[in-house]
Scaffold this motif. Structure first.
Motif, PDB file in Angstrom:
ATOM      1  N   ARG A   4      20.126  21.362  57.029  1.00  9.69           N
ATOM      2  CA  ARG A   4      20.578  20.303  57.937  1.00  9.69           C
ATOM      3  C   ARG A   4      21.113  19.202  57.029  1.00  9.69           C
ATOM      4  N   GLU A   5      22.211  19.489  56.376  1.00  8.13           N
ATOM      5  CA  GLU A   5      22.657  18.618  55.299  1.00  8.13           C
ATOM      6  C   GLU A   5      22.966  17.204  55.767  1.00  8.13           C
ATOM      7  N   HIS A   6      23.343  17.055  57.046  1.00  6.89           N
ATOM      8  CA  HIS A   6      23.649  15.715  57.522  1.00  6.89           C
ATOM      9  C   HIS A   6      22.426  14.806  57.461  1.00  6.89           C
ATOM     10  N   ASP A   7      21.210  15.394  57.525  1.00 12.35           N
ATOM     11  CA  ASP A   7      20.005  14.579  57.431  1.00 12.35           C
ATOM     12  C   ASP A   7      19.843  13.972  56.044  1.00 12.35           C
ATOM     13  N   ASN A   8      20.448  14.602  55.028  1.00 11.00           N
ATOM     14  CA  ASN A   8      20.379  14.088  53.661  1.00 11.00           C
ATOM     15  C   ASN A   8      21.697  13.483  53.190  1.00 11.00           C
ATOM     16  N   ALA A   9      22.627  13.235  54.115  1.00 12.83           N
ATOM     17  CA  ALA A   9      23.874  12.581  53.735  1.00 12.83           C
ATOM     18  C   ALA A   9      23.597  11.126  53.353  1.00 12.83           C
ATOM     19  N   VAL A  10      24.210  10.674  52.272  1.00 10.50           N
ATOM     20  CA  VAL A  10      24.036   9.294  51.810  1.00 10.50           C
ATOM     21  C   VAL A  10      24.719   8.355  52.794  1.00 10.50           C
ATOM     22  N   SER A  23      16.572   5.628  50.222  1.00  8.46           N
ATOM     23  CA  SER A  23      15.735   6.443  49.349  1.00  8.46           C
ATOM     24  C   SER A  23      15.662   7.885  49.841  1.00  8.46           C
ATOM     25  N   PHE A  24      15.652   8.793  48.878  1.00 11.45           N
ATOM     26  CA  PHE A  24      15.330  10.201  49.098  1.00 11.45           C
ATOM     27  C   PHE A  24      14.075  10.477  48.275  1.00 11.45           C
ATOM     28  N   PHE A  25      13.050  11.053  48.872  1.00 12.50           N
ATOM     29  CA  PHE A  25      11.804  11.202  48.135  1.00 12.50           C
ATOM     30  C   PHE A  25      11.144  12.541  48.423  1.00 12.50           C
ATOM     31  N   GLY A  84      30.239  16.724  49.908  1.00 14.87           N
ATOM     32  CA  GLY A  84      30.184  16.190  51.257  1.00 14.87           C
ATOM     33  C   GLY A  84      29.314  14.964  51.391  1.00 14.87           C
ATOM     34  N   GLY A  85      29.010  14.287  50.273  1.00 15.17           N
ATOM     35  CA  GLY A  85      28.167  13.099  50.323  1.00 15.17           C
ATOM     36  C   GLY A  85      26.692  13.395  50.489  1.00 15.17           C
ATOM     37  N   VAL A  86      26.277  14.646  50.260  1.00 17.38           N
ATOM     38  CA  VAL A  86      24.875  15.049  50.410  1.00 17.38           C
ATOM     39  C   VAL A  86      24.258  15.220  49.030  1.00 17.38           C
ATOM     40  N   GLY A  87      23.189  14.460  48.759  1.00 21.05           N
ATOM     41  CA  GLY A  87      22.534  14.518  47.464  1.00 21.05           C
ATOM     42  C   GLY A  87      23.156  13.557  46.475  1.00 21.05           C
ATOM     43  N   ILE A  88      22.391  13.214  45.434  1.00 17.23           N
ATOM     44  CA  ILE A  88      22.877  12.256  44.448  1.00 17.23           C
ATOM     45  C   ILE A  88      22.456  12.695  43.043  1.00 17.23           C
ATOM     46  N   THR A  89      23.221  12.211  42.054  1.00 14.81           N
ATOM     47  CA  THR A  89      22.900  12.402  40.641  1.00 14.81           C
ATOM     48  C   THR A  89      22.904  11.037  39.958  1.00 14.81           C
ATOM     49  N   LEU A  90      21.858  10.771  39.184  1.00 11.88           N
ATOM     50  CA  LEU A  90      21.740   9.556  38.386  1.00 11.88           C
ATOM     51  C   LEU A  90      21.291   9.964  36.991  1.00 11.88           C
ATOM     52  N   GLY A  91      22.141   9.747  35.979  1.00  8.76           N
ATOM     53  CA  GLY A  91      21.787  10.165  34.637  1.00  8.76           C
ATOM     54  C   GLY A  91      21.542  11.662  34.600  1.00  8.76           C
ATOM     55  N   GLY A  96      19.225  17.312  45.640  1.00 15.12           N
ATOM     56  CA  GLY A  96      20.065  17.914  46.661  1.00 15.12           C
ATOM     57  C   GLY A  96      19.192  18.734  47.583  1.00 15.12           C
ATOM     58  N   PRO A  97      19.736  19.234  48.685  1.00 11.70           N
ATOM     59  CA  PRO A  97      18.929  20.030  49.607  1.00 11.70           C
ATOM     60  C   PRO A  97      18.279  21.218  48.904  1.00 11.70           C
ATOM     61  N   GLY A  98      16.962  21.251  48.937  1.00 12.29           N
ATOM     62  CA  GLY A  98      16.236  22.379  48.385  1.00 12.29           C
ATOM     63  C   GLY A  98      16.042  22.376  46.886  1.00 12.29           C
ATOM     64  N   ARG A  99      16.459  21.301  46.186  1.00 11.85           N
ATOM     65  CA  ARG A  99      16.389  21.339  44.725  1.00 11.85           C
ATOM     66  C   ARG A  99      16.336  19.925  44.145  1.00 11.85           C
TER      67      ARG A  99
END
Length: 233
Positions: A4-10, A23-25, A84-91, A96-99
């Motif tokens: 349900r990637e839209h639930d994790n869209a930034v 926040s994503f936690f 698609g704006g789902v998940g983020i990378t910092l450094g 992301g979904p599932g990982r």
């Protein structure tokens, strides 16, 4: 995994200058001990668009022995969104979904590392009773749980402290809004047993918060959800 990637869209937008926190936690507990971990990826954009940053937090709990924690802050220019704006990378840290995987360095030089996978088949938990509450200005802080009941695989470590994670029960959450609540408390549990010690298929999540409405701060307002036997209460 039920995606349900839209639930994790930034929800944050770089052009938004009205203030934003998101926040994503992830959290999980070892069912055989008091070990646990908690990871959080945060976007913090003050009013006016100034000095927006991304943060990654990591905490390991080794029962009653010790806890280890680290946080690194990154300029928002270092933040990359997933497809698609789902998940983020910092450094070196990714969600992301599932990982999720990453590497942080604590203030004392301790290196935190993790590489985790998870899935889930439950519908997301949405504590607000009406769909419009997730798009309207009120409430200012939105909360949902894209994966309310899952099992984690992989590892987490801080220096020489390493946890091999095998079928640890946990969850993954997402919240966002113009600001934090004035005060709040949150709880989640997906490990229940009957009086004979048999596992019970149930998930509980709830929070209490005081929110500001103009010059007034409300009393604590509480929302709780319990899923059991295919029903949500």
């Amino acid at each position: 995994m039920v995606l349900r990637e839209h639930d994790n869209a930034v929800r944050w937008r770089r052009e938004d200058r009205g203030g934003h926190v998101e926040s994503f936690f992830l959290k999980a507990n070892d069912p055989a001990s008091d070990r646990a971990f908690w990871l959080k990826f945060t976007i913090l954009a003050p009013v006016g668009g100034r000095e927006a940053v991304g943060e990654v937090w990591a905490i390991l709990f080794d029962g009653h022995k010790e806890q280890r924690a680290a946080k690194e802050t990154f300029p928002v220019e270092a933040l990359a969104l997933g497809p698609g704006g789902v998940g983020i990378t910092l450094g070196e840290c990714e969600f992301g979904p599932g990982r999720s995987r990453g590497r942080l360095r604590g203030k004392d030089g301790t290196v935190f590392r993790w590489d985790l996978r998870f899935d889930g088949e439950r519908a997301p938990l949405k504590p607000f009773p009406y769909a419009w509450m997730y798009t309207a200005p009120f409430p200012k802080s939105k909360s949902l749980t894209p994966t309310s009941d899952t099992r984690f695989e992989g590892f987490v470590e801080a220096g020489e402290l390493r946890f091999e994670v095998a079928s640890w029960p946990g969850m993954q959450g997402h919240n966002w809004g113009k600001s934090h609540a004035e005060r709040y408390a949150w709880a989640h549990c997906n490990v229940f047993a009957d009086p004979d010690g048999r596992a019970v298929d149930a998930v509980f999540e709830g929070f209490s918060a005081r929110i500001r409405l103009g010059p007034v701060v409300t009393p604590f307002l509480t929302a709780c959800l319990l899923t059991h036997g295919g029903r949500t209460y």
